[in-house]
Design a protein around this motif. Structure first.
Motif, mmCIF file in Angstrom:
data_model
loop_
_atom_site.group_PDB
_atom_site.id
_atom_site.type_symbol
_atom_site.label_atom_id
_atom_site.label_comp_id
_atom_site.label_asym_id
_atom_site.label_seq_id
_atom_site.Cartn_x
_atom_site.Cartn_y
_atom_site.Cartn_z
ATOM 1 N N LEU A 176 1.001 -1.200 -0.102
ATOM 2 C CA LEU A 176 -0.062 -0.053 0.146
ATOM 3 C C LEU A 176 0.819 1.188 0.037
ATOM 4 O O LEU A 176 2.201 1.012 0.471
ATOM 5 N N PRO A 177 0.423 2.486 -0.355
ATOM 6 C CA PRO A 177 1.206 3.657 -0.046
ATOM 7 C C PRO A 177 1.371 3.784 1.156
ATOM 8 O O PRO A 177 0.931 3.265 2.093
ATOM 9 N N ARG A 178 2.237 4.956 1.417
ATOM 10 C CA ARG A 178 2.934 5.114 2.592
ATOM 11 C C ARG A 178 1.894 5.531 3.738
ATOM 12 O O ARG A 178 1.687 4.980 4.857
ATOM 13 N N TYR A 179 0.918 6.434 3.270
ATOM 14 C CA TYR A 179 -0.261 6.717 4.178
ATOM 15 C C TYR A 179 -0.965 5.894 4.691
ATOM 16 O O TYR A 179 -1.290 5.639 5.956
ATOM 17 N N GLU A 180 -1.456 5.078 3.694
ATOM 18 C CA GLU A 180 -2.338 3.716 4.057
ATOM 19 C C GLU A 180 -1.712 2.720 4.964
ATOM 20 O O GLU A 180 -2.297 2.170 5.916
ATOM 21 N N THR A 181 -0.366 2.634 4.681
ATOM 22 C CA THR A 181 0.598 1.617 5.393
ATOM 23 C C THR A 181 0.584 2.221 6.789
ATOM 24 O O THR A 181 0.456 1.299 7.960
ATOM 25 N N LEU A 182 0.792 3.356 7.150
ATOM 26 C CA LEU A 182 0.953 4.248 8.571
ATOM 27 C C LEU A 182 -0.384 3.969 9.194
ATOM 28 O O LEU A 182 -0.423 3.635 10.603
ATOM 29 N N VAL A 183 -1.603 4.205 8.851
ATOM 30 C CA VAL A 183 -2.854 4.139 9.194
ATOM 31 C C VAL A 183 -3.064 2.643 9.737
ATOM 32 O O VAL A 183 -3.407 2.314 10.814
ATOM 33 N N LEU A 184 -2.768 1.902 8.775
ATOM 34 C CA LEU A 184 -3.062 0.304 8.913
ATOM 35 C C LEU A 184 -2.344 -0.282 10.051
ATOM 36 O O LEU A 184 -2.612 -0.741 11.240
ATOM 37 N N GLY A 185 -0.888 0.047 9.910
ATOM 38 C CA GLY A 185 0.148 -0.366 11.188
ATOM 39 C C GLY A 185 -0.279 0.165 12.553
ATOM 40 O O GLY A 185 -0.290 -0.421 13.522
ATOM 41 N N SER A 186 -0.661 1.483 12.598
ATOM 42 C CA SER A 186 -1.027 2.189 13.808
ATOM 43 C C SER A 186 -2.073 1.695 14.431
ATOM 44 O O SER A 186 -2.390 1.310 15.647
ATOM 45 N N ILE A 187 -3.161 1.533 13.542
ATOM 46 C CA ILE A 187 -4.373 0.993 13.973
ATOM 47 C C ILE A 187 -4.285 -0.532 14.684
ATOM 48 O O ILE A 187 -4.716 -0.873 15.896
ATOM 49 N N HIS A 188 -3.506 -1.310 13.871
ATOM 50 C CA HIS A 188 -3.360 -2.698 14.383
ATOM 51 C C HIS A 188 -2.642 -2.813 15.465
ATOM 52 O O HIS A 188 -2.843 -3.407 16.630
ATOM 53 N N LEU A 189 -1.377 -1.995 15.743
ATOM 54 C CA LEU A 189 -0.544 -1.986 16.964
ATOM 55 C C LEU A 189 -1.455 -1.327 18.057
ATOM 56 O O LEU A 189 -1.000 -1.794 19.293
ATOM 57 N N GLY A 190 -1.970 -0.512 17.764
ATOM 58 C CA GLY A 190 -2.952 0.162 18.899
ATOM 59 C C GLY A 190 -3.844 -0.748 19.299
ATOM 60 O O GLY A 190 -4.167 -1.035 20.775
ATOM 61 N N LEU A 191 -4.601 -1.725 18.532
ATOM 62 C CA LEU A 191 -5.449 -2.694 19.057
ATOM 63 C C LEU A 191 -4.733 -3.894 19.774
ATOM 64 O O LEU A 191 -5.325 -4.117 20.915
ATOM 65 N N TRP A 192 -3.683 -3.978 19.297
ATOM 66 C CA TRP A 192 -2.838 -5.112 19.963
ATOM 67 C C TRP A 192 -2.340 -4.447 21.465
ATOM 68 O O TRP A 192 -2.276 -5.448 22.241
ATOM 69 N N LEU A 193 -1.905 -3.480 21.630
ATOM 70 C CA LEU A 193 -1.473 -2.735 22.785
ATOM 71 C C LEU A 193 -2.624 -2.800 23.875
ATOM 72 O O LEU A 193 -2.471 -3.358 25.137
ATOM 73 N N VAL A 194 -4.065 -2.574 23.394
ATOM 74 C CA VAL A 194 -5.146 -2.511 24.107
ATOM 75 C C VAL A 194 -5.356 -3.941 24.695
ATOM 76 O O VAL A 194 -5.788 -4.242 25.923
ATOM 77 N N MET A 195 -5.152 -5.158 23.618
ATOM 78 C CA MET A 195 -5.389 -6.690 24.214
ATOM 79 C C MET A 195 -4.519 -6.850 25.035
ATOM 80 O O MET A 195 -4.614 -7.632 26.172
ATOM 81 N N GLN A 196 -3.206 -6.512 24.933
ATOM 82 C CA GLN A 196 -2.028 -6.776 26.134
ATOM 83 C C GLN A 196 -2.497 -6.116 27.424
ATOM 84 O O GLN A 196 -2.157 -6.667 28.455
ATOM 85 N N MET A 197 -2.857 -4.951 27.484
ATOM 86 C CA MET A 197 -3.366 -4.440 28.502
ATOM 87 C C MET A 197 -4.407 -4.946 29.126
ATOM 88 O O MET A 197 -4.412 -5.195 30.632
ATOM 89 N N ILE A 198 -5.458 -5.573 28.513
ATOM 90 C CA ILE A 198 -6.481 -6.391 29.159
ATOM 91 C C ILE A 198 -5.643 -7.721 29.777
ATOM 92 O O ILE A 198 -6.430 -8.089 30.924
ATOM 93 N N PHE A 199 -4.992 -8.399 29.133
ATOM 94 C CA PHE A 199 -4.404 -9.290 29.482
ATOM 95 C C PHE A 199 -3.659 -9.207 30.966
ATOM 96 O O PHE A 199 -3.684 -10.125 31.854
ATOM 97 N N VAL A 200 -3.001 -8.073 30.956
ATOM 98 C CA VAL A 200 -2.227 -7.817 32.074
ATOM 99 C C VAL A 200 -3.097 -7.755 33.304
ATOM 100 O O VAL A 200 -2.691 -7.859 34.287
ATOM 101 N N MET A 201 -4.171 -6.848 33.057
ATOM 102 C CA MET A 201 -5.145 -6.523 34.274
ATOM 103 C C MET A 201 -5.707 -8.007 34.646
ATOM 104 O O MET A 201 -6.045 -8.149 35.929
ATOM 105 N N VAL A 202 -6.201 -8.579 33.741
ATOM 106 C CA VAL A 202 -6.810 -9.767 34.132
ATOM 107 C C VAL A 202 -5.758 -10.832 34.866
ATOM 108 O O VAL A 202 -6.220 -11.550 35.999
ATOM 109 N N ARG A 203 -4.453 -10.660 34.457
ATOM 110 C CA ARG A 203 -3.519 -11.550 35.129
ATOM 111 C C ARG A 203 -3.140 -11.364 36.596
ATOM 112 O O ARG A 203 -2.887 -11.867 37.538
#
Length: 225
Positions: free
Chosen positions: A192-219
């Motif tokens: 993808l072009p640079r802008y769409e790649t940055l948007v896609l990667g930022s959203i995916h990594l952001g959702l992954w960080l939220v998932m990790q935070m939920i796992f840490v809180m549950v643990r």
């Protein structure tokens, strides 16, 4: 008053003998061609039908659905296809599960299953990120299955690199290596072009960080058995 003889021919002399109601077809055309009943000679040969008008793509009178522009597709055609990407993602996920179980100090089986669960959840979050990127940009999420398998490859590689123990101090280096590999694989697989790649990667990594935070809180809040 004089009577007409019984056998006298009372027809006009100019009238043909075959009767007044018989019409002979013209001799310079095929039989029935004047009335659309016989073969019509054309440039394509005897007996060919006249050309039929067909609709032209992009005609203003066409009421069919407008197809998305291929230049705005989210998933680019070509390599990798669905099955090779699916097999590669499953293989990387299996390797990550084994490495996480080997590196675990206790609860080896549970750690391996949790690693596999995290991999599949990261791939699912990648599909959600594709949808969100399509809404935020002009891209069209055209092939969900191919996009999901490519996200499985990227997520499995990312999780695999996070569970590895590199010979460097600090866990931050492991995550930096994983993020760099994630960005490179995102560029190579989606193209993808640079802008769409940055948007896609930022959203995916952001959702992954939220998932990790939920796992840490549950643990931390789960009772110790």
């Amino acid at each position: 008053m004089a009577e007409r003889p019984e056998h006298e021919d009372w027809r006009d002399e100019d009238e043909p003998d075959d009767g007044p109601f018989e019409i002979e077809p013209p001799h310079d055309e095929p039989d029935g061609s004047e009335y659309g009943l016989g073969p019509v000679a054309s440039a394509g040969g005897a007996g060919s039908r006249p050309p039929v008008a067909t609709a032209v793509a992009g005609d203003d009178d066409d009421d069919g659905p407008d197809l998305p522009d291929p230049s705005l597709w989210m998933i680019q055609p070509g390599w990798p296809r669905e099955l090779p990407a699916l097999y590669a993602g499953l293989a990387l996920g299996a390797v990550a599960m084994v490495i996480a179980g080997v590196n675990a100090e206790r609860a080896v089986f549970v750690t391996a299953l949790l690693t596999l669960l995290v991999t599949w959840m990261a791939a699912a979050l990648g599909v959600v990120s594709l949808h969100l990127t399509g809404w935020l940009t002009v891209r069209t999420f055209n092939e969900p299955m191919r996009g999901a398998t490519r996200m499985l490859v990227i997520s499995s590689l990312f999780v695999l690199l996070t569970v590895c123990r590199w010979p460097v101090p600090g866990r931050i280096v492991d995550y930096l290596i994983a993020i760099l590999a994630y960005g490179a694989s995102l560029v190579v697989l989606f193209r993808l072009p640079r802008y769409e790649t940055l948007v896609l990667g930022s959203i995916h990594l952001g959702l992954w960080l939220v998932m990790q935070m939920i796992f840490v809180m549950v643990r931390h809040t789960a009772p110790v058995v």
